[in-house]
Scaffold this motif. Structure first.
Motif, PDB file in Angstrom:
ATOM      1  N   TYR A   1      39.836  43.309  47.042  1.00 39.72           N
ATOM      2  CA  TYR A   1      38.401  43.445  46.790  1.00 39.72           C
ATOM      3  C   TYR A   1      38.118  44.065  45.430  1.00 39.72           C
ATOM      4  O   TYR A   1      37.247  43.580  44.697  1.00 39.72           O
ATOM      5  CB  TYR A   1      37.787  44.334  47.871  1.00 39.72           C
TER       6      TYR A   1
ATOM      7  N   PHE B   1      39.197  40.879  42.723  1.00 40.29           N
ATOM      8  CA  PHE B   1      37.958  40.111  42.803  1.00 40.29           C
ATOM      9  C   PHE B   1      36.802  40.735  42.028  1.00 40.29           C
ATOM     10  O   PHE B   1      35.997  40.021  41.429  1.00 40.29           O
ATOM     11  CB  PHE B   1      37.561  39.918  44.272  1.00 40.29           C
TER      12      PHE B   1
ATOM     13  N   ARG C   1      38.756  41.655  38.071  1.00 39.94           N
ATOM     14  CA  ARG C   1      39.630  40.632  37.491  1.00 39.94           C
ATOM     15  C   ARG C   1      40.688  41.258  36.588  1.00 39.94           C
ATOM     16  O   ARG C   1      40.911  40.813  35.459  1.00 39.94           O
ATOM     17  CB  ARG C   1      38.806  39.607  36.715  1.00 39.94           C
TER      18      ARG C   1
ATOM     19  N   ALA D   1      45.631  35.575  46.698  1.00 42.00           N
ATOM     20  CA  ALA D   1      44.232  36.001  46.697  1.00 42.00           C
ATOM     21  C   ALA D   1      43.624  35.848  48.091  1.00 42.00           C
ATOM     22  O   ALA D   1      42.863  36.715  48.551  1.00 42.00           O
ATOM     23  CB  ALA D   1      43.440  35.198  45.674  1.00 42.00           C
TER      24      ALA D   1
ATOM     25  N   ALA E   1      42.102  38.790  50.425  1.00 38.05           N
ATOM     26  CA  ALA E   1      40.710  38.713  50.889  1.00 38.05           C
ATOM     27  C   ALA E   1      40.624  38.897  52.398  1.00 38.05           C
ATOM     28  O   ALA E   1      39.722  39.580  52.904  1.00 38.05           O
ATOM     29  CB  ALA E   1      40.093  37.376  50.478  1.00 38.05           C
TER      30      ALA E   1
ATOM     31  N   VAL F   1      31.865  42.797  46.376  1.00 38.87           N
ATOM     32  CA  VAL F   1      32.031  42.654  44.929  1.00 38.87           C
ATOM     33  C   VAL F   1      30.692  42.791  44.214  1.00 38.87           C
ATOM     34  O   VAL F   1      30.580  43.496  43.204  1.00 38.87           O
ATOM     35  CB  VAL F   1      32.699  41.310  44.604  1.00 38.87           C
TER      36      VAL F   1
ATOM     37  N   LEU G   1      32.779  34.112  42.172  1.00 46.12           N
ATOM     38  CA  LEU G   1      33.284  34.052  43.542  1.00 46.12           C
ATOM     39  C   LEU G   1      32.651  32.908  44.326  1.00 46.12           C
ATOM     40  O   LEU G   1      33.331  32.236  45.103  1.00 46.12           O
ATOM     41  CB  LEU G   1      33.024  35.378  44.265  1.00 46.12           C
TER      42      LEU G   1
ATOM     43  N   LEU H   1      37.761  30.973  48.700  1.00 52.46           N
ATOM     44  CA  LEU H   1      37.301  32.339  48.951  1.00 52.46           C
ATOM     45  C   LEU H   1      36.017  32.334  49.772  1.00 52.46           C
ATOM     46  O   LEU H   1      35.836  33.191  50.653  1.00 52.46           O
ATOM     47  CB  LEU H   1      37.074  33.057  47.620  1.00 52.46           C
TER      48      LEU H   1
END
Length: 324
Positions: free
Chosen positions: A77, A81, A84, A93, A97, A112, A168, A174
């Motif tokens: 998180y 995300f 970066r 990833a 998540a 985020v 995102l 995602l």
């Protein structure tokens, strides 16, 4: 956008936050289910000790579930995300998540967006959870701590994810994970319950696994993360210049998986290492370096020594110091 910028005809600036009765109902539901219920679950867990004592299985489930979901939050998180700070394979990833979602601290896109808004307005109007905007004096400080640690989640302006997290919402894999947020939280409760049943072959083992590996684990991890938002914006050390009131709390580095190097993080938010120096404990960064050594993480954005020196507050050193 600059105040004197000329907008195209008929264009409307994108709203940064959204506030509506529907959103506030969702916030209250999430607050009750995932912020209040773990408190009640923890109380029940201590009461259940009369039925089944706390043992090796309970400790193993509490620790392991805390560790993997905590790493999902700090490495997935937060460092991947939100900021970066490194790049990784899509499947890595996705795993991060899912593990972060199991922590029950909100869906990845919402988390985020909220955190990016926090950095944009940290300790200023618009910060969703600053402890420093509730008045002066002892009462103001106490109100601020209560707000930033817990109460802000009951109702707040929701950051527009189109504005704060456009990267995102363009990621289809995602977004599929984000839509299943409640299922991942449920999975995080089911796993320790099933393991407790398999290990003990009894209903008491299943309930104990659910309580300690599920509800108590969520309670512990939540309050560790919330303490960073609250106490570390009021107390600790400040080795680096940053425009907000962030502090380090190095003594809590292991318990927070490196997140307590909070002043370091606000000074260099692009850094995958929050400790910045090798001797500062940062388990989140240790995982990233393991991924890097396996070829599963790359482009780690470490700040240069020159940049760190330029931001260091005069008179401070790498040793632990009390904030002035």
């Amino acid at each position: 956008m600059a105040e004197d910028a000329v907008l195209p005809e008929n264009s409307i600036p994108r709203r940064k936050t959204i506030s509506s009765p529907y959103i506030h109902r969702l916030q209250r539901r999430h607050f009750l289910l995932f912020d209040v219920a773990p408190i009640l679950g923890t109380v029940v867990a201590f009461g259940f000790l009369l039925v089944r004592p706390f043992g090796v299985m309970e400790f193993a489930l509490l620790f392991s579930m805390w560790l993997i979901t905590g790493l999902g939050v700090t490495v997935g998180y937060h460092r991947l995300f939100t900021h970066r700070t490194f790049k990784t394979e899509p499947w890595v990833a996705s795993v991060l998540a899912v593990l972060g979602s199991m922590a029950a601290q909100g869906g990845v896109v919402s988390w985020v967006a909220l955190h990016r808004r926090h950095h944009e307005n940290s300790d200023r109007e618009g910060d969703p959870h600053s402890p420093n905007l509730s008045g002066a004096g002892v009462l103001g400080a106490l109100r601020g701590l209560a707000h930033s640690h817990f109460l802000w989640m009951r109702r707040h302006e929701y950051p527009n994810v189109v504005h704060y997290a456009p990267d995102l919402i363009k990621d289809r894999a995602l977004m599929r994970i984000a839509r299943l947020y409640y299922y991942w939280v449920g999975l995080g409760l089911l796993i320790p319950a099933v393991i407790g049943w398999l290990v003990s072959l009894s209903w008491t083992g299943a309930v104990s696994g659910l309580l300690w590996g599920g509800f108590v684990r969520i309670f512990v991890l939540e309050h560790i993360v919330w303490a960073i938002n609250s106490f570390l914006h009021m107390f600790g050390t400040r080795p680096y210049e940053s425009r907000e009131n962030s502090h380090n709390g190095g003594v809590f580095a292991l318990a927070t998986l490196g997140e307590s190097w909070h002043n370091n993080h606000h000074a260099f938010p692009e850094s995958p290492s929050f400790g910045l120096q090798w001797y500062r404990l940062d388990p989140g960064f240790w995982l990233i370096t393991v991924l890097e050594s396996c070829g599963l993480a790359w482009e780690l954005k470490r700040p240069s020594q020159a940049r760190m020196a330029a931001k260091r507050i005069s008179g401070t050193s790498d040793s632990v110091r009390h904030a002035a």
